[in-house]
Scaffold this active site. Structure first.
Site, PDB file in Angstrom:
ATOM      1  N   CYS A 194       0.834  -1.205   0.000  1.00  0.00           N
ATOM      2  CA  CYS A 194       0.000   0.000   0.000  1.00  0.00           C
ATOM      3  C   CYS A 194       0.865   1.250   0.000  1.00  0.00           C
ATOM      4  O   CYS A 194       1.462   1.598   1.031  1.00  0.00           O
ATOM      5  CB  CYS A 194      -0.916  -0.017   1.224  1.00  0.00           C
ATOM      6  N   CYS A 213      -0.384   4.137   2.259  1.00  0.00           N
ATOM      7  CA  CYS A 213      -0.206   3.907   3.702  1.00  0.00           C
ATOM      8  C   CYS A 213       1.249   4.108   4.113  1.00  0.00           C
ATOM      9  O   CYS A 213       1.526   4.742   5.128  1.00  0.00           O
ATOM     10  CB  CYS A 213      -0.551   2.464   4.081  1.00  0.00           C
ATOM     11  N   ASP A 214       2.155   3.527   3.374  1.00  0.00           N
ATOM     12  CA  ASP A 214       3.525   3.388   3.876  1.00  0.00           C
ATOM     13  C   ASP A 214       4.565   4.205   3.118  1.00  0.00           C
ATOM     14  O   ASP A 214       5.737   4.207   3.500  1.00  0.00           O
ATOM     15  CB  ASP A 214       3.923   1.900   3.847  1.00  0.00           C
TER      16      ASP A 214
END
Ligand SMILES: Cc1cc2nc3c(=O)[nH]c(=O)nc-3n(C[C@H](O)[C@H](O)[C@H](O)COP(=O)(O)OP(=O)(O)OC[C@H]3O[C@@H](n4cnc5c(N)ncnc54)[C@H](O)[C@@H]3O)c2cc1C
Lengths: 114, 317
Positions: free
Chosen positions: B136, B139-140
């Site tokens: 992701c 997200c990261d």
């Protein structure tokens, strides 16, 4: 601000107070993203099942989340959420990135006997 | 004690399953949804949904929660974060057994198990998830600020996410198993024009290496067979989706991509068993198509249940 059904910890002081007052505490520090939502969802279910553990969320982007982000146990973590397990006020375990219900249950059993 | 027999048992709580739950419970049928992960399915992987008619812009999480609430308000029971161990679908009463031993019975079943991200399944993938490997970018991505990373894949997601990761990373290397991409032209052009992105074609990752964190990937050239080590601090994997249908092999008719074969009424080869959403054989996989399939499956299941109850009454008289 996260919008889960879990109580959201807003300050580092609040987290310190909660872990000093409760023997077993699990805190999921993340965002409303695809890796974090499944962990909150599992915690919402476990909150009903396991009354001897307190379950909380905390917004990763809040400046107050330094208390989790800078914890030694999270050194090297590169995936959200950072999930903390506190026993008697001390970090008993920490995980990075998405976790399944089975993995969470295994940690709760191992660290909290829950 | 005699066990409750539900009218409709829905396997999977993504948009297809939740829609089927809304329709079937609104038709006053007793409905249970059993869902393996978090309710919402792939919708919760979607930060922004801008193409769901009637809703100008929302997050996948909110759309999922609204659908869940709507289904519950009509009386649908939803159980999530569980695992199904066994299916017996051929009889007049269908049985589903969970890994904790509990058994659920129903007159009809709707399979709406959707899909999941494909994994590489190579050495080190599990070890470095969250300490270098991610699925992701939104997200990261920021954990990789100033770092050299690789992106694996050659479709739209891989190329679009590679471009978005250049906001953070120092250098992005796209590793792709073929010498051409399966993505749309605009996505290919955007990636090729980005000075931070380079390409390694005809290659796959054969191993992830490191100590506490990811330090390098072993890259195998699929044409020459040569393996080399590429130092990297991060690996983002976008290699497509697989239908969640493993449990139905040998039970339901699947095509060669393991997708469930259905009629236009969402019937499978077993009477009383219907399927909907990304797990079925179809061309377009979207929330709108999943909710449409879920609607049809619920209406077909309602019809099937009414006929089975009628048949049962006739047999009793
Ligand atoms: C990153 C991303 C972005 C997307 N963006 C969009 C977009 O903007 N607009 C759009 O329209 N579409 C979008 N899509 C596609 C859309 O999300 C899917 O087409 C849709 O979610 C499919 O719905 P479904 O209900 O068939 O399956 P899913 O959403 O996959 O849900 C299936 C559910 O079944 C559960 N399950 C799986 N196996 C089992 C089992 N054995 N037992 C019990 N439960 C099981 C899963 O846990 C899951 O909750 C996107 C997809 C992704 C991955």
């Amino acid at each position: 601000m996260l919008r889960t059904a879990l109580h959201e910890i807003e300050t580092a002081e609040e987290l310190k107070k909660l872990i000093s007052e409760n023997e077993n505490v699990m805190v999921c520090c993340g965002r409303m993203g695809p890796m974090c939502i499944p962990v909150y969802d599992a915690m919402e279910e476990l909150e009903v099942e396991k009354p001897n553990v307190k379950f909380f969320s905390m917004a990763f982007d809040s400046p107050e989340a330094w208390i989790v982000r800078n914890d030694q146990a999270c050194k090297g973590f590169m995936g959200l959420p950072f999930t903390m397990y506190y026993k008697n006020g001390k970090v008993a375990h920490a995980t990075t990135s998405i976790q399944t219900m089975d993995k969470i249950k295994a940690v709760l059993k191992d660290k909290f006997n829950a | 004690m005699e066990q409750k027999i539900y009218d409709v048992l829905i396997i999977g709580g993504g948009p297809a399953g939740l829609t089927a739950g809304i329709y079937a419970s609104r038709a006053k049928l007793s409905v249970l949804i059993l869902n393996e992960g978090a309710v919402g399915g792939q919708m919760i992987l979607t930060n922004e949904v801008a193409n769901y008619p009637g809703v100008e812009k929302t997050t996948g999480y909110h759309l999922a929660n609204s659908m869940k609430k709507q289904a519950r308000e009509f009386g649908c029971i939803i159980k999530s974060n569980l695992q199904i161990a066994n299916y017996e679908l051929s009889g007049a009463v269908k049985n589903v057994e969970l890994t904790d031993g509990s058994i659920y019975k129903a007159l009809s079943v709707i399979i709406a198990t959707g899909g999941k991200p494909r994994q590489l399944n190579v050495l080190g993938e599990d070890t470095f998830r969250g300490t270098g490997i991610s699925y992701c970018a939104t997200c990261d991505g920021e954990f990789f600020t100033g770092k050299d990373i690789v992106v694996v894949g050659g479709g739209n997601s891989a190329l679009e996410e590679a471009v978005s990761l250049t906001k953070y990373a120092n250098k992005v290397t796209i590793i792709h198993q073929f010498n051409h991409f399966q993505a749309f032209e605009y996505a290919i052009a955007e990636a090729k024009e980005n000075p931070k992105i380079s390409f390694v074609y005809n290659s796959v990752i054969s191993q992830f290496n490191g100590n506490e964190n990811l330090q390098s990937v072993s890259v195998k050239n699929v044409v020459t067979g040569d393996v080399s080590k590429l130092p990297t601090q991060g690996a983002f994997i976008f290699i497509g989706y697989l239908p969640n249908t493993n449990a139905f092999k040998g039970i339901l008719d699947l095509n060669d991509m393991n997708e469930i074969i259905t009629t236009s009424e969402m019937e499978t080869n077993i009477p009383g068993v219907f399927a909907a959403g990304d797990s079925i054989a179809k061309r377009y996989r979207q929330i709108t198509t999943a909710v449409a399939d879920g609607t049809i499956a619920a209406l077909s299941a309602s019809d099937f249940v009414a006929k089975s109850k009628q048949h049962h009454l006739v047999m009793q008289n």
